[in-house]
Design a protein around this motif. Sequence first.
Motif: not given
Length: 1099
Positions: A347-353, A645-649
């Motif tokens: 539902v609502s999660v975070k951090e990088g790729f 390797d994709r960066v969140p920006g």
Amino acid sequence: MKENEVRTIASVSEDGLEVTLTEALEHTHLSVTQTLGGHTVETHAEVGLLTHNVKIQGNVGTDFSVAIEGCDTAFRPDQHATQSCFNGRHGDEIGGDQFGATVILSGKFPDLDLVMGCIEYVEVTKAGQAFQLGRYPLHFHLAGDMGGSYIRGCSIHHTYNRAVTMHATNNLLVEHNVAYNNMGHAIFTEDGVEQNSVVQYNLAVYTRTSSSLLNVDVTRSSFWVVNPNNIFRHNAAASGTHFGYWYRLDHHPSGPSTTNIYCQNTEQMGLFFNNTAHSMGRYGLWVFSNPGYHPKSDICGGRDVVAKWESFTAWHCERGAEAVSGTKLQFHNFVMLDNQQAGMEMVSVKEGFGQDDSPGIFNSLVVCHSALNSSACTSGTSGIVAPKTQIFSISNVTFVNFDEGGSAALSGCSQCRNYQGGYRAQVKGLAFENSPNKIRFQWEHETIWIDADGSLTGEPEANVVPTMGILPTDSCTQEAAFSVTKNVPGSVCRGAMKFLRVAITNPSPSSLLGKDLVVSNDFGATHIPYLMLRIGGAGWMGLVYTGATFDFNFENANQFVNMSYKTNTKFVTRNDYYFVKHTLTQTPDRIETTKGERESLESLPDPTTNIHGDFYWDTDSKELTYMVSHSKKTTKRHGNMVFDDRVPGQSRQISFSVYKCQHKGCSAPDPRPVPTTHPDAPFCWSDVETWKHMPVSTGGHPTEAEYSLPVEGDEIVIPESMWLVVDTATPKLGRVFVYGTIEFDDTMDHRFEATIIYIQGGSLVTGYSSDTPFTHSLIIRLMDPEDVDAYSMNLGWKTIGVFGYLRLHGQVWRRSWHKLGATVEVGTGHITLAEDPDASWLNKEVVVTTTGKEATESEVRRVVAINGATLTLDSALKFQHLGEIHTLSDGTSITLAGEVGLLSQNIAVEGITENSNGGRILVSTVFQNGKHYVGSAQVDGVEFRNMGQEGFTDITDPRYSIAFLGLDAIDDHSSYVKRCLLKLREERTRGWIIVPLWPSQPWMGVLLRMLVDDPRVIQRRKNVLMHPSTAEEHPIMKHTNLMACQLSGNNLENVAYLKKVRKSLWPLGNQQQVDNTTLTSRGGHSFVVEGTLIPLHHL
């Protein structure tokens, strides 16, 4: 849940794999092996042993036993469901005192080896005590380190308060147990400090909701985990009312273990491996707590680390697995079959790729329908639902049999409200078997799907987004696989396209709230609605793509020059940029895009040399274009950064503001003293010699040597030493600046037309007082300029700005309105009043009010003849208008009659408009060059036509028909508005009206639907309302109070007001009152409009 069956074994085969029962089974119990998407999937019902030769059993007193029949309606586990009954909701059962046996193991002090428990192959039944915390069937209580202790091979069934409890207990082994028909959480950890225990090879069947324990036991789980640092492996949860496994990780421990120095919701994950759940009322696995799960490298802090749930199988659940909130949460090697709403969801999660740094789902199988249940797949079923926030990764997942109706392998924006979302999910290694339905969208701008390797779309790094008008037709194509929702189709965008999320908040003026934001480009447009409940705050959210220019326009708001808002653009990496363009009607004096004022570039921003926030103002086209870009400039392209390797920006902010000063050059003219008496020899407009006294370069005095009467389009400045009498017809003028006095001669009719009349320290006089009114006709017409970019001084065009003195006193007729004396039928061209009208009504406009339920049934006509109380109208009426008197049995008379009001006055202020941007009068203060100018206005017997400017409702810039702003207390009689007619509904503008508080009147419903603020009650007291003709107190004040109401003829403003006030709550039976009902409470009267309670405030 009612299909669990308890039977006695009659015999066992020699190989131990087949048992014969004493009684046949009533239901089908599955044991199916399937090959799905190249995976061998085994789904088998479990068989658990309940009987052991050692038994711990509570005594059930027959005095307390009672048979409870099952409910006619089946139990519904849905969180919004209303249950049909309290007891018996799960079928027939035996009720009683629920006071069973308990086994408690607890030492005086923990961690000192004072207690040890080794319980194996024991049957525990009729155990646990309801309504009692700590009275559980098998309970390790505050035991601390219990290494070497275990509960093994036991059966715990038909219990009233859980099965096994580990309370502040560590290193306990719980294995090979069967828990059946338990009330409340079955295998239970309690305070949140429990760590390093091993829970393995256990079966929990039919774990039931309980209303006699903790709140969380109402939505119970078979395995309740409050600290992640434990090992749960090889367990099975079957046929429970709610959840199989629930990780409920609070921020700090509770109960006797309460402390603020330990945070279980940041504790690292132990092990969750090879567990199963099926036939659960809600979810097989649920990771949920209010603070979310955010695993860290240290206690209560440190860097974020990954938490994994591995090798989990769930089938025949509402959802297979869901994680609600957290950081770097991952599901690995899951098998999800035949689940009703979703296989897996976050539902609502975070951090990088990527797998090392991202929340996501990896190496899994999701099946919509299989041999288990061919009808499991519904129109709303999703294989994986991506989160509503942040970024998400999905890798090496196979989807099978997403071919039914509106089912879809992928959907986004989990648990979003309408038009939320705009976040990114990346995928790779996807496989689809018999799954033509790949993605379902709910609305435009919902989710950005990035196909890292082409397994979703056939092209690496393609994007899938909802189809929108702004998408380039040469790069984006609509495809059926991504258009599961037919009215929200999806498009594949190929090539070097990158999508960004833009949120727009904090708009000014506040009237922009509620308007659509229209984003357009050369390909088309998309309308983004304003929402209060946006992720990140009220406003607008939409998708744009890099390298493009987008026109931002607020719908029906082109009249605004002074405007501001804030934007936040997510996912911006190096080389990313886009342009936003606004087309304005005038040249602003100040432009800001980031903190601090900037100068316009000489051309459009160059992304290789200019920086974020740089802008270009095109004077000719009046187009303002600014750039949104990364914080670092670069001319080199980065490598192919895909998936891991994709960066969140970055998130890039714009604080956009355009402002036009009140005076040209943002500098006020010199103040001049104001004449206070009529001079003996005033200047006359018709006298050419008058104009040589005007400032040079203004209307009538273009050069030092030239002067003449003004011509059309001239701007007039009346200096402080001049009293100018308008004694002739005047041309259409531009702006008129009054620093002296302008008076209209009362020997002729006048039509005075200008774009702005600005009175600073001076006076505009037409009729000196109510006793000496102006007797001829004066129409002041406020117009738009031919050149809309000409300077409007921040007042806006079509404005009389009063920072001096405005005196408008028109003739006041003996009566301005009468009741109907007889009912008027449809098609009638004459009406009869209850009293004879004044002869001055001839050739005037009148309004005949509605007496029905519809506000639109009021009608305006012109009086062409008067005969006593009968008026002949210029055209027949289209509606019936009542004019009746009813006499009751006690002799009381009740008048049910519409009103007829006079609309025409001999002084009129009129805005010339074809839309809702009319004229206005502003009475306010201004501080210029060390002097404070305070405006005053005396307005009596004046007609306002086409007045008020839609959208300008801010307290700092209220553009109503007439607005008094920032004047503090007004001295007695220095300003007033009396006997003026504001055509609110016809002109779609705002105004105040004072009416009797008569709830039963037919016009009350119309009035209430025009409100834009809470009404105020003016209580009965002396000299509140005086009769205009006799100066005596009006007789109506003997019978009722008055009510002051701020109204608007703009329906959008009425709807916005109703949304602000709270919905009615009716404690007596929850009966909602009908519209226009008047209620009496301690606070006085209230009204009900469309189910909304309208409170009355007392002055």
